[in-house]
Design a protein around this motif. Structure first.
Motif, short mmCIF file in Angstrom:
data_model
loop_
_atom_site.label_atom_id
_atom_site.label_comp_id
_atom_site.label_asym_id
_atom_site.label_seq_id
_atom_site.Cartn_x
_atom_site.Cartn_y
_atom_site.Cartn_z
N ASP A 249 0.77 -1.30 -0.14
CA ASP A 249 0.06 -0.04 -0.12
C ASP A 249 0.76 1.34 0.14
O ASP A 249 0.27 2.33 -0.43
CB ASP A 249 -0.99 0.02 1.22
N LEU B 120 1.01 3.33 -3.32
CA LEU B 120 -0.34 3.92 -3.72
C LEU B 120 -0.71 5.01 -2.81
O LEU B 120 -1.29 6.42 -3.12
CB LEU B 120 -1.39 2.84 -3.32
N LEU B 121 -0.23 4.95 -1.46
CA LEU B 121 -0.45 5.79 -0.50
C LEU B 121 0.40 7.04 -0.80
O LEU B 121 -0.12 8.27 -0.70
CB LEU B 121 -0.39 5.51 0.95
N ASP C 63 1.49 8.10 -3.75
CA ASP C 63 0.86 8.70 -4.94
C ASP C 63 -0.15 9.57 -4.67
O ASP C 63 -0.42 10.76 -4.83
CB ASP C 63 0.75 7.65 -5.83
N HIS C 64 -1.23 9.05 -3.62
CA HIS C 64 -2.36 9.76 -2.98
C HIS C 64 -1.74 10.90 -2.90
O HIS C 64 -2.43 12.24 -2.84
CB HIS C 64 -3.26 8.80 -2.29
N PHE C 65 -1.00 10.79 -1.66
CA PHE C 65 -0.32 12.20 -0.84
C PHE C 65 0.21 13.15 -1.80
O PHE C 65 0.17 14.33 -1.30
CB PHE C 65 0.40 11.74 0.41
N ASP D 72 -0.49 13.79 -4.82
CA ASP D 72 -1.62 14.54 -5.40
C ASP D 72 -2.28 15.28 -4.48
O ASP D 72 -2.78 16.55 -4.83
CB ASP D 72 -2.84 13.54 -5.86
N HIS D 73 -2.70 14.93 -3.28
CA HIS D 73 -3.18 15.78 -2.28
C HIS D 73 -2.22 17.23 -2.03
O HIS D 73 -2.91 18.19 -2.19
CB HIS D 73 -3.41 14.87 -1.08
N ASN E 276 -0.07 18.23 -4.17
CA ASN E 276 0.01 19.24 -5.02
C ASN E 276 -1.17 19.93 -5.27
O ASN E 276 -0.99 21.32 -5.56
CB ASN E 276 0.25 18.41 -6.50
N ARG E 277 -2.36 19.57 -5.05
CA ARG E 277 -3.54 20.41 -5.11
C ARG E 277 -3.58 21.58 -3.85
O ARG E 277 -3.80 22.68 -4.15
CB ARG E 277 -4.57 19.54 -4.69
N HIS F 183 6.20 12.60 -8.84
CA HIS F 183 6.35 11.19 -8.22
C HIS F 183 7.74 11.22 -7.11
O HIS F 183 8.28 12.32 -6.82
CB HIS F 183 6.55 10.29 -9.34
N LEU G 39 2.25 10.30 5.93
CA LEU G 39 1.66 11.45 5.55
C LEU G 39 2.44 12.36 5.95
O LEU G 39 2.96 13.46 5.32
CB LEU G 39 0.19 11.79 6.15
#
Length: 104
Positions: free
Chosen positions: A15, A18-19, A21-23, A25-26, A28-29, A37, A59
């Motif tokens: 995981d 995947l986590l 990559d999610h963080f 994206d979070h 970056n926004r 990456h 995180l």
């Protein structure tokens, strides 16, 4: 009531990418950055880490790396020093040298 048993992150190593990559994206926004990456060497460091702090620790690690990286890839040098115990003295020496060079 429903009871969920979620194993700790150290037991779900698959995981981690995947986590991450999610963080990415979070953050970056949230921060308006363009981090693409996490470098494979930095990811390998995370894959070896025991994660006693679980997902919240991951995180915080990604957020720490974001502070040090403006764009591109998150690199090993963007990760907190406690993830590099074998390299710590060398890294501290480099930082001291670079700050004294700037002061001159």
């Amino acid at each position: 009531m429903v009871s969920l048993n979620i194993p700790p992150l150290r037991e779900r190593r698959d995981d981690i990418p995947l986590l991450v990559d999610h963080f990415i994206d979070h953050f970056n926004r949230l921060q308006g950055k363009k981090v693409s990456h996490m470098d494979r060497h930095a990811l390998a460091i995370l894959m070896r880490h025991p994660f006693p702090g679980n997902v919240r620790e991951l995180l915080n690690i990604v957020e720490h790396a974001f502070v040090l990286c403006a764009r591109g890839a998150l690199l090993p040098e963007h990760l907190p020093d406690n993830l590099h115990p074998q390299e710590l003295p060398k890294r501290q020496l480099q930082r001291r040298h670079s700050s004294t060079s700037r002061a001159s």
